[in-house]
Design an enzyme around this catalytic site. Structure first.
Site, PDB file in Angstrom:
ATOM      1  N   CYS A 167      53.106  53.319   7.450  1.00 45.25           N
ATOM      2  CA  CYS A 167      53.537  54.617   7.966  1.00 45.25           C
ATOM      3  C   CYS A 167      54.930  54.975   7.455  1.00 45.25           C
ATOM      4  O   CYS A 167      55.933  54.457   7.954  1.00 45.25           O
ATOM      5  CB  CYS A 167      53.514  54.589   9.495  1.00 45.25           C
ATOM      6  SG  CYS A 167      54.100  56.117  10.241  1.00 45.25           S
ATOM      7  N   CYS A 205      57.293  56.623   9.916  1.00 43.84           N
ATOM      8  CA  CYS A 205      57.837  55.679  10.906  1.00 43.84           C
ATOM      9  C   CYS A 205      58.936  54.815  10.282  1.00 43.84           C
ATOM     10  O   CYS A 205      59.964  54.559  10.900  1.00 43.84           O
ATOM     11  CB  CYS A 205      56.758  54.721  11.412  1.00 43.84           C
ATOM     12  SG  CYS A 205      55.214  55.489  11.867  1.00 43.84           S
ATOM     13  N   ASP A 206      58.706  54.322   9.070  1.00 43.72           N
ATOM     14  CA  ASP A 206      59.557  53.254   8.538  1.00 43.72           C
ATOM     15  C   ASP A 206      60.338  53.604   7.269  1.00 43.72           C
ATOM     16  O   ASP A 206      61.154  52.798   6.816  1.00 43.72           O
ATOM     17  CB  ASP A 206      58.684  52.013   8.244  1.00 43.72           C
ATOM     18  CG  ASP A 206      58.028  51.481   9.521  1.00 43.72           C
ATOM     19  OD1 ASP A 206      58.658  51.579  10.582  1.00 43.72           O
ATOM     20  OD2 ASP A 206      56.888  50.993   9.456  1.00 43.72           O
TER      21      ASP A 206
END
Ligand code: NDP
Length: 321
Positions: free
Chosen positions: A137, A140-141
């Site tokens: 993701c 997300c990261d």
């Protein structure tokens, strides 16, 4: 074997299911969350969540899940960490959910929020480094890879989108596509967006055979899918696997209407093909796939279930809306 009746049973203990639980319990509906085992879904393998509103300093995925659970339990819902294995029955005769612990729970309505699981390459080295430089993701990261060289695996729209998104942070992005350029799954427009970005380069007919490093990614080995020849990319410090997601709906096949890829088809908000069964989050959404959108869908499904039950004579607390 235990047999208990509820107003609403929610399948899934990620942000979507637990948000539904907060809303249904707060509407005084007797609510059970069958949260999965292990519970918590994709957030449990996400180290830091920095884009969930309300947490300006960030929060870890497991902490966020824990907070959701506490908040739902505060309003009286019951949470059990089991996997649902079958759904039978109907609104009129009650739905009956069996679990892998051989329990059967019954309810007047069901919200399915079992999510989707990212597909992984299946390497031992990948398993070891998920959350430590290996991610599925980018939103997300991606932030953790500022000025680093990273690789993205996949040739679909998700891989193109991840690669373009990662140019916000990374120094250089190498996209590894296992097939030929002219057979890429990604739509033309997404391909062009990635091809025209000077910080993204492509290597075709290659996939990842090993990820190096113990606590962080320190290079990858890639393999030519035609000649099987391996080579080392020692500078890669992060790997994003974007080879698709699978909705967790196997146990619903033949029961609820699913689309060709197995996602639950939803109508008019969060209604499914079965009266009294609602769906929310990644199990029905392959497009946005964020904790906050899953939560939002969870709220919608809960409001639809509350309204449905109140229309069918079940007492709900109006302030739940
Ligand atoms: P796709 O199934 O479209 O693509 C998966 C890609 O991963 C393919 O290139 C596939 O290769 C490759 N792949 C699969 N397994 C492996 C493996 N083991 N090793 C290396 N490569 C592998 O999945 P996506 O997640 O990209 O997209 C899913 C759906 O979501 C699509 O309908 C897509 O259009 C949609 N989507 C839309 C977006 C948008 O509109 N903004 C953004 C993201 C997704 P191969 O082709 O050889 O099988």
């Amino acid at each position: 074997m235990q047999e208990v009746n509820f107003d609403v049973i929610i399948l899934g203990g990620g942000p979507s299911g637990l948000t539904s639980a907060i809303y249904t319990s707060r509407s005084m509906l007797k609510t059970l969350v069958i949260a999965g085992n292990p519970p918590g879904g994709q957030l449990m393998v996400t180290s830091e969540v920095e884009n969930f509103p309300g947490f300006p300093s960030g929060i870890t995925g497991p902490e966020l899940i824990n907070n959701f659970r506490k908040q739902a339990e505060k309003f009286g819902c019951t949470i059990t960490d089991e996997n649902a294995v079958s759904v039978k029955g109907s609104f009129t005769e009650l739905f009956s959910i069996s679990t892998d612990s051989n329990n059967i729970y019954k309810a007047k309505s069901v919200i399915v929020a079992t999510g989707a699981s990212a597909k992984w390459l299946g390497l031992d080295s990948e398993k070891k480094l998920i959350g430590r430089g290996v991610s599925a993701c980018a939103t997300c990261d991606g932030f953790f890879f500022k000025n680093k060289n990273i690789a993205v695996v996949g040739g679909g729209d998700a891989a193109m989108e991840e690669a373009v998104y990662l140019t916000k942070y990374a120094k250089e992005i190498t996209v590894l596509v296992r097939g030929d350029k002219d057979k890429m799954k990604a739509s033309k427009i997404m391909q062009e967006r990635a091809f025209s970005n000077p910080r993204i380069k492509f290597i075709f007919n290659h996939t990842v055979s090993e990820i190096l490093g113990d606590n962080s990614v320190k290079g990858i080995k890639i393999k030519n899918t035609q000649s099987n020849e391996e080579r080392l990319m020692p500078d890669i410090e992060g790997l994003f696997v974007a080879i698709g997601h699978s909705p967790n709906t196997k146990f619903l096949e033949g029961i609820i209407e699913l689309d060709a890829k197995g996602y639950i088809k939803i109508y008019n908000g969060s209604r499914t093909s079965i009266e009294g069964i609602f769906a929310s989050g990644d199990v029905a959404d392959y497009k946005y796939r964020q904790a906050v959108t899953a939560s939002g869908y969870g709220c919608m499904a809960a409001l639809d279930a509350v309204r449905f039950l109140s229309e069918h004579g079940i007492e709900v607390k109006p302030s739940g809306y």
